[in-house]
Design an enzyme around this catalytic site. Structure first.
Site, short mmCIF file in Angstrom:
data_model
loop_
_atom_site.label_atom_id
_atom_site.label_comp_id
_atom_site.label_asym_id
_atom_site.label_seq_id
_atom_site.Cartn_x
_atom_site.Cartn_y
_atom_site.Cartn_z
N THR A 192 0.82 -1.21 0.00
CA THR A 192 0.00 0.00 0.00
C THR A 192 0.86 1.27 0.00
O THR A 192 0.57 2.21 -0.73
CB THR A 192 -0.94 0.01 1.21
OG1 THR A 192 -0.18 -0.21 2.40
CG2 THR A 192 -2.00 -1.06 1.10
N PHE B 274 -7.85 4.23 3.99
CA PHE B 274 -7.33 3.28 4.98
C PHE B 274 -8.44 2.41 5.57
O PHE B 274 -8.27 1.82 6.64
CB PHE B 274 -6.59 4.03 6.08
CG PHE B 274 -5.34 4.72 5.59
CD1 PHE B 274 -4.14 4.03 5.47
CD2 PHE B 274 -5.38 6.06 5.22
CE1 PHE B 274 -2.99 4.65 5.00
CE2 PHE B 274 -4.23 6.69 4.75
CZ PHE B 274 -3.04 5.99 4.64
N CYS C 289 -7.06 0.44 8.94
CA CYS C 289 -5.63 0.13 8.99
C CYS C 289 -4.99 0.63 10.28
O CYS C 289 -4.95 1.84 10.54
CB CYS C 289 -4.93 0.76 7.78
SG CYS C 289 -3.14 0.53 7.78
#
Length: 473
Positions: free
Chosen positions: A274, A404, A411
């Site tokens: 990511t 996220f 996350c």
């Protein structure tokens, strides 16, 4: 997993066929981008049938915000994530909501992302970035941005997670762990995509057999690292040390070694893919726009001064506000984790009038939700970092920006990723002038995450400007 929504129907792309459903027109190499093209006019919620599996997608920001209500909805696991569980097990990303190890690991690992912990990771991030710059300076050729950002973020997460150097900047070939990990991931992705096809069980067994040695190597390597650390002195300076030696503050429970392996894999996979994608997209858009590049370099020169070799302090990273807006805008257009699934806690009726049960799930497609013109304006497809200036963001639809994820399952490493990405961008733009091939057109590879493909930059050593007055960026 059948996700039939009680027989309710939604808009779908033209060309649906008996048995195969909406398969025609899909691009197996770019399923997300082909879905975005096919669904451009289908509204805030639509469906696709892939053989006997029903996929329901959400693209409208208002409906997505409704599904982000934690009192009504929880994380859902799509077929792709269920398939990934065979590799990452009950890691933070792939665990079911009621997996006891998820709550335990989440509680244990939160201290690993406090300010004090981030301060300890800062010099590791700086050292990895310097190794990459030394490599670039030694060969003087155009750099493959996505490939090199992936090397950088892999080294950073491996060193901070379990104090292991994979030698990405010194080896002519990658460490065997990396291709083995990628092969195991691809096997899981293929199994997830085959889930609805006739004969999926047989095909999955063949994939398992073909990739068993990759999975075994990954497990063996990580299990060896865990065993070695258990036998040594107590060291809680990295994520592995925290998981090995820290009991839950209330229950005293600890993670077992298998789950620790799953958590390490989760951080390696999610933590490097990511962030490398976010850096690559940001650099692509910076290189496309001389005005944005000039503003970014003015900011880094103002904060870091005239020495191109100076490294930002931990406290300085938060001061790069324009770089943060550039990063945010890149993640708006191309969130590197491009979707998440939601399911209701109990049967509920959506604002669209559809009834949704706990066994149903819908996938929020972030690159479409992030382009909802009702929220982002008629120029929603354009790159504009000033969307994230405070006065422009004030009053914006809640939950309209979710790179996220959302809620308690979002996350956990968000601050880690942002700190690393901004640090790297600041050092790069302070140290180098960058230029892209003017004929390059953005080509996006769909791996586990999204990543520019074939994007190169020519780097020229730069003399930072001597800034006498504060610049306004």
């Amino acid at each position: 997993m059948r996700n039939d929504w009680g027989g309710q129907t939604f808009p779908h792309p033209v060309g649906r066929k008996p048995v195969i459903g909406d398969v025609l027109g899909a691009d197996v190499n770019a399923p997300l981008q082909s879905t975005m093209r096919r669904a451009a006019d289908l509204g805030p919620i639509f469906e696709m049938h892939i053989f006997d599996q029903k996929f329901v997608f959400v693209t409208g920001a208002e409906l997505a915000a409704e599904m982000c209500d934690e009192s009504r909805f929880v994380k859902g696991l799509s077929p792709a994530l269920v398939a990934l569980r065979e590799f990452a097990g009950e890691g933070l990303f792939t665990a079911y909501n009621d997996d006891t190890n998820w709550a335990l690991a989440h509680d244990l690992l939160r201290p690993a992302f406090t300010k004090a912990a981030m301060q300890s990771y800062h010099p590791i991030m700086l050292a990895a970035a310097q190794e990459l710059f030394d490599l670039w300076d030694s060969h003087g050729k155009p750099v493959d941005v996505s490939a090199d950002m992936t090397k950088l973020t892999m080294e950073t997460i491996s060193r901070t997670a379990f104090s292991t150097d994979f030698g990405s900047f010194s080896r002519s070939e990658p460490h065997p762990f990396i291709p083995a990990m990628i092969a195991a991931l691809k096997a899981g992705q293929r199994k997830g995509s085959l889930n609805a096809m006739p004969g999926a069980s047989l095909l999955s067994k063949r994939i398992d057999k073909k990739n068993a040695h990759h999975l075994a190597y990954v497990d063996q390597l990580l299990d060896g690292i865990i065993a070695e650390r258990r036998a040594g002195e107590v060291d809680e300076s990295d994520l592995l040390g925290i998981m090995l030696h820290t009991p839950h503050p209330e229950t005293g429970a600890r993670l077992d070694d298998v789950n620790i392996r799953h958590q390490i894999l989760t951080f390696l996979v999610a933590g490097h893919e990511t962030t490398s994608g976010a850096l690559s997209f940001a650099l692509y858009y910076i290189a496309q726009n001389p005005e944005i590049l000039a503003k970014a370099q003015a900011e880094v020169d103002q904060i870091l001064g005239p020495d191109r070799d100076v490294e930002p302090t931990f406290e300085q990273v938060a001061k790069f506000r324009y770089l943060r807006r550039v990063l945010d805008e890149g993640l708006r257009l191309w969130p590197t984790a491009p979707a998440f699934a939601r399911s209701p806690r109990e049967t509920t009726v959506l604002s669209t009038g559809h009834t949704m049960r706990p066994e149903d799930w819908a996938i929020v497609i972030l690159p479409m939700m992030h382009r909802d013109k009702a929220v982002w304006g008629e120029d929603a497809d354009q790159f504009d970092p000033d969307r994230f200036v405070a006065e422009n963001a004030r009053g914006r639809q809640p939950h309209s920006y979710k790179p996220f994820g959302t809620g308690e399952r979002s996350c956990i490493g968000r601050q880690f990723a942002l700190h690393e990405a901004i640090l790297v961008l600041a050092r790069m733009l302070h140290r180098y002038d960058i230029a892209a091939d003017p004929n390059y057109e953005l080509d996006i590879a769909e791996r586990l995450t999204l990543m520019p493909r074939g994007f190169e930059l020519t780097l020229t050593p730069r003399v930072p400007a001597v800034v006498r007055e504060p610049s306004v960026v």
